[in-house]
Design a protein around this motif. Structure first.
Motif, mmCIF file in Angstrom:
data_model
loop_
_atom_site.group_PDB
_atom_site.id
_atom_site.type_symbol
_atom_site.label_atom_id
_atom_site.label_comp_id
_atom_site.label_asym_id
_atom_site.label_seq_id
_atom_site.Cartn_x
_atom_site.Cartn_y
_atom_site.Cartn_z
ATOM 1 N N TRP A 165 40.486 35.986 32.137
ATOM 2 C CA TRP A 165 40.485 37.406 32.473
ATOM 3 C C TRP A 165 39.036 37.877 32.713
ATOM 4 O O TRP A 165 38.469 38.594 31.904
ATOM 5 C CB TRP A 165 41.100 38.209 31.318
ATOM 6 C CG TRP A 165 42.496 37.810 31.028
ATOM 7 C CD1 TRP A 165 42.901 36.806 30.204
ATOM 8 C CD2 TRP A 165 43.674 38.373 31.565
ATOM 9 N NE1 TRP A 165 44.259 36.719 30.196
ATOM 10 C CE2 TRP A 165 44.766 37.671 31.028
ATOM 11 C CE3 TRP A 165 43.914 39.414 32.459
ATOM 12 C CZ2 TRP A 165 46.073 37.973 31.347
ATOM 13 C CZ3 TRP A 165 45.228 39.712 32.775
ATOM 14 C CH2 TRP A 165 46.285 38.996 32.223
ATOM 15 N N ARG B 261 37.618 40.103 34.747
ATOM 16 C CA ARG B 261 37.368 41.536 34.985
ATOM 17 C C ARG B 261 37.858 42.410 33.831
ATOM 18 O O ARG B 261 37.403 43.514 33.659
ATOM 19 C CB ARG B 261 38.034 41.987 36.285
ATOM 20 C CG ARG B 261 37.494 41.320 37.531
ATOM 21 C CD ARG B 261 36.040 41.661 37.851
ATOM 22 N NE ARG B 261 35.762 43.060 37.934
ATOM 23 C CZ ARG B 261 35.724 43.781 39.031
ATOM 24 N NH1 ARG B 261 35.954 43.217 40.187
ATOM 25 N NH2 ARG B 261 35.459 45.061 38.991
ATOM 26 N N ARG B 262 38.823 41.976 33.083
ATOM 27 C CA ARG B 262 39.361 42.693 31.921
ATOM 28 C C ARG B 262 39.725 44.140 32.260
ATOM 29 O O ARG B 262 39.269 45.094 31.646
ATOM 30 C CB ARG B 262 38.390 42.634 30.757
ATOM 31 C CG ARG B 262 38.214 41.219 30.252
ATOM 32 C CD ARG B 262 37.039 41.085 29.306
ATOM 33 N NE ARG B 262 36.913 39.744 28.767
ATOM 34 C CZ ARG B 262 36.314 38.750 29.381
ATOM 35 N NH1 ARG B 262 35.792 38.924 30.554
ATOM 36 N NH2 ARG B 262 36.240 37.554 28.831
ATOM 37 N N LEU B 263 40.572 44.285 33.270
ATOM 38 C CA LEU B 263 41.002 45.595 33.730
ATOM 39 C C LEU B 263 42.466 45.837 33.393
ATOM 40 O O LEU B 263 43.275 44.915 33.418
ATOM 41 C CB LEU B 263 40.834 45.711 35.246
ATOM 42 C CG LEU B 263 39.429 45.631 35.802
ATOM 43 C CD1 LEU B 263 39.475 45.584 37.324
ATOM 44 C CD2 LEU B 263 38.596 46.808 35.326
ATOM 45 N N ALA C 292 38.484 49.551 32.436
ATOM 46 C CA ALA C 292 37.900 48.384 31.774
ATOM 47 C C ALA C 292 38.348 48.408 30.321
ATOM 48 O O ALA C 292 38.099 49.373 29.597
ATOM 49 C CB ALA C 292 36.386 48.432 31.874
ATOM 50 N N HIS D 187 39.085 50.675 42.012
ATOM 51 C CA HIS D 187 38.771 49.266 42.282
ATOM 52 C C HIS D 187 39.579 48.852 43.503
ATOM 53 O O HIS D 187 40.710 49.323 43.705
ATOM 54 C CB HIS D 187 39.157 48.377 41.097
ATOM 55 C CG HIS D 187 38.359 48.641 39.866
ATOM 56 N ND1 HIS D 187 37.167 48.019 39.616
ATOM 57 C CD2 HIS D 187 38.585 49.464 38.825
ATOM 58 C CE1 HIS D 187 36.691 48.449 38.456
ATOM 59 N NE2 HIS D 187 37.534 49.331 37.953
ATOM 60 N N THR E 293 41.218 43.099 43.901
ATOM 61 C CA THR E 293 40.521 42.593 42.713
ATOM 62 C C THR E 293 41.507 41.896 41.786
ATOM 63 O O THR E 293 42.511 42.493 41.427
ATOM 64 C CB THR E 293 39.828 43.742 41.955
ATOM 65 O OG1 THR E 293 38.944 44.403 42.851
ATOM 66 C CG2 THR E 293 39.061 43.225 40.758
#
Length: 92
Positions: free
Chosen positions: A39, A41-43, A75, A87, A91
């Motif tokens: 993970w 980007r951890r979004l 985030a 974003h 992504t």
């Protein structure tokens, strides 16, 4: 994992930018999203306004890989579920 993420469904959307998430968050296969390299980007994708309403223009609905649409995501390391930023819908 048996951990409380929020006191109630409505508490996820109360206050400024929703609930303050505490503790680890796990994927369905048991990986810790905040530390696992899978993970990057951890979004948390949500398509919502800071108060929990539908952000119609920023929800990636109808997005196709050839498009340049944007959606709202937060985030997870910031600790606020709906403190989102736009974003690109491509992504990962």
């Amino acid at each position: 994992q048996g951990q409380l993420l929020a006191k109630s469904w409505s508490s996820l959307f109360e206050g400024q930018s929703g609930a303050a998430l505490q503790g680890p968050i796990y994927s369905f296969n048991g990986r810790s999203i905040l530390t696992d390299p899978l993970w990057p980007r951890r979004l948390a994708w949500h398509g919502s306004t800071p108060r929990g309403g539908h952000a119609r223009r920023w929800d990636c609905q109808g997005w196709r890989s050839s498009g340049g649409a944007e959606g709202m995501a937060s985030a997870l390391g910031e600790g606020r579920l709906l403190a989102g930023h736009r974003h690109n819908c491509s992504t990962p």
